[in-house]
Design an enzyme around this catalytic site. Sequence first.
Site, PDB file in Angstrom:
ATOM      1  N   HIS A   1      20.502  27.757 104.611  1.00 54.93           N
ATOM      2  CA  HIS A   1      20.866  27.180 103.325  1.00 54.93           C
ATOM      3  C   HIS A   1      21.105  25.677 103.398  1.00 54.93           C
ATOM      4  O   HIS A   1      21.156  25.003 102.377  1.00 54.93           O
ATOM      5  CB  HIS A   1      22.080  27.903 102.714  1.00 54.93           C
ATOM      6  CG  HIS A   1      23.393  27.617 103.374  1.00 54.93           C
ATOM      7  ND1 HIS A   1      23.967  28.477 104.281  1.00 54.93           N
ATOM      8  CD2 HIS A   1      24.259  26.592 103.240  1.00 54.93           C
ATOM      9  CE1 HIS A   1      25.131  27.981 104.672  1.00 54.93           C
ATOM     10  NE2 HIS A   1      25.335  26.840 104.053  1.00 54.93           N
TER      11      HIS A   1
ATOM     12  N   ASP B   1      20.211  33.694 107.552  1.00 50.69           N
ATOM     13  CA  ASP B   1      20.700  32.343 107.239  1.00 50.69           C
ATOM     14  C   ASP B   1      20.690  31.448 108.469  1.00 50.69           C
ATOM     15  O   ASP B   1      21.611  30.663 108.696  1.00 50.69           O
ATOM     16  CB  ASP B   1      22.094  32.377 106.615  1.00 50.69           C
ATOM     17  CG  ASP B   1      22.429  31.085 105.882  1.00 50.69           C
ATOM     18  OD1 ASP B   1      21.494  30.327 105.576  1.00 50.69           O
ATOM     19  OD2 ASP B   1      23.623  30.830 105.626  1.00 50.69           O
TER      20      ASP B   1
ATOM     21  N   SER C   1      28.619  23.637 107.429  1.00 53.85           N
ATOM     22  CA  SER C   1      27.631  24.690 107.660  1.00 53.85           C
ATOM     23  C   SER C   1      26.581  24.261 108.673  1.00 53.85           C
ATOM     24  O   SER C   1      26.049  23.158 108.613  1.00 53.85           O
ATOM     25  CB  SER C   1      26.924  25.059 106.357  1.00 53.85           C
ATOM     26  OG  SER C   1      27.560  26.128 105.729  1.00 53.85           O
TER      27      SER C   1
END
Length: 501
Positions: A131, A161, A235
């Site tokens: 993402h 992911d 992230s």
Amino acid sequence: MSQILRKHRAAALVGAAILAGAAWLPFSINASNAVAATADAGGVLAASGSFASIVDADKPAVVTITTTVKATDVSAGEQDSPMDEQFRQFFEDQGIPLPRQAPKNRPSQQAMALGSGFIISPDGVIVTNNHVIDNAVDIKVTLDDGTELPAKLLGTDPKSDVAIVKIEAGKPLQTIAWGDSDKLKLGDQILAIGNPFGIGTTVTAGIVSARGRDLHSGPYDDFIQIDAPINHGNSGGPLVDRSGNVVGINTAIYSPNGGSVGVGFAIPSDEAREIVTKLEKDGSINHGYLGVQIQPVTKDVADAVGLDRPGGALVAAVTADTPAAHAGVKPGDIVTSVGGETVKTPKDLSRLVADLSPGAKKSLSVWRDGKTVDLNVTVGGNEDGRKQAAAESPDSKGESSGQPSLGIGLADLTPDIRQQLNLPRAVSGAVVASVNPDKAAAAAGIQAGDVIVSVNDRPVHNSRDVKTAIADAGKSGRKSVLLLVERDGNKTFVAVPFAAA
């Protein structure tokens, strides 16, 4: 029968938390607030009183990833990306509301977003979250020394992911080693390294709060929960242990206020490392596909089908013309193993199938009619984005029962009722006309308008069939009865325990 009501609900749970990365960059950050959000390490200290040696070794291998995204992509996904919405729904289903942020007007045709990553090979291969780079038209990597380099996308797997990119630095780069996430225990100290809010590489400390968190976002859900503060921009950054090895990829947070509240989630390194190896080789992963809708095996289900204890994955439906259908899998089967690997939960089945390569031939053991049946299945591909095995966890409001003595009234499917319920002619069974709120049916979640289509894997065509099948189950000494119920076009198995009338 005009009073028959149909209550609607979602057929399956989805989603998990708020993505921790890909923070949009307006380049107007309140530095004092941002620093305050990441300064508190919760009082956790290394045995020596400092994590400095770990940070000195690992920080040079942690990078900032900046992506350029078309403004149309930003505006379309700014309120909630698909994963954000899945995560949000999971927490709201638990009664934990999350705030929605109003969209911001962006005058330019492009916008920038950032995340983090870490270098795993001297030639510049970098691991991050999918993402972080999703929908990017340009990817740039900033090294710890400030060097900015263009990056090439090598591979990505949205289901896990995980993504990898590569840079050409013209020199060997410092790397960070993979660790063993399987050895992590609750209470173990960990460090999260990344670039929250774009303020620069930041290190936060905490402990492992939980293992095996299933946030219902995909077949690989097995998150490590941590209390080390992570925020938007973290992230893709590494979660490291006290040896300085990567034990996770920081991925998501629960945040009622947009900042860290000490509930973060990381992808385990043991899972990520295998995916990265496949991405380095092929650039993408074509996950295995079976074609079944599954649900947990509760104690009542186990009692109803004659299993000694709960375990496996109960097949609620089989999609036509799929590997499962071709192998002879039937609704009501309980899958207990795949290729010799034990299936204890629906998540086990989803994970095992997702890990298989299309075309692989595997044995499938199922519990059917009181005995184990072995089937041979040729695993299909999942190019079209279908779920490998749609694991549904029906809540107490979505279950069924089936006999007046259990607290329900039954009726045959007349043309009028069929029209009221919008049922196709192919559906046969008996409709639940009424539910006694004090009986077992209500406790199991039966609703007026549910259609019972089978009892203990025995198809039924009318109310008499249902009553007879339930009576036969009771006479056989079973403690509960297994019903297949159709509601809103979805079929779900429900085990209802017998009780004194």
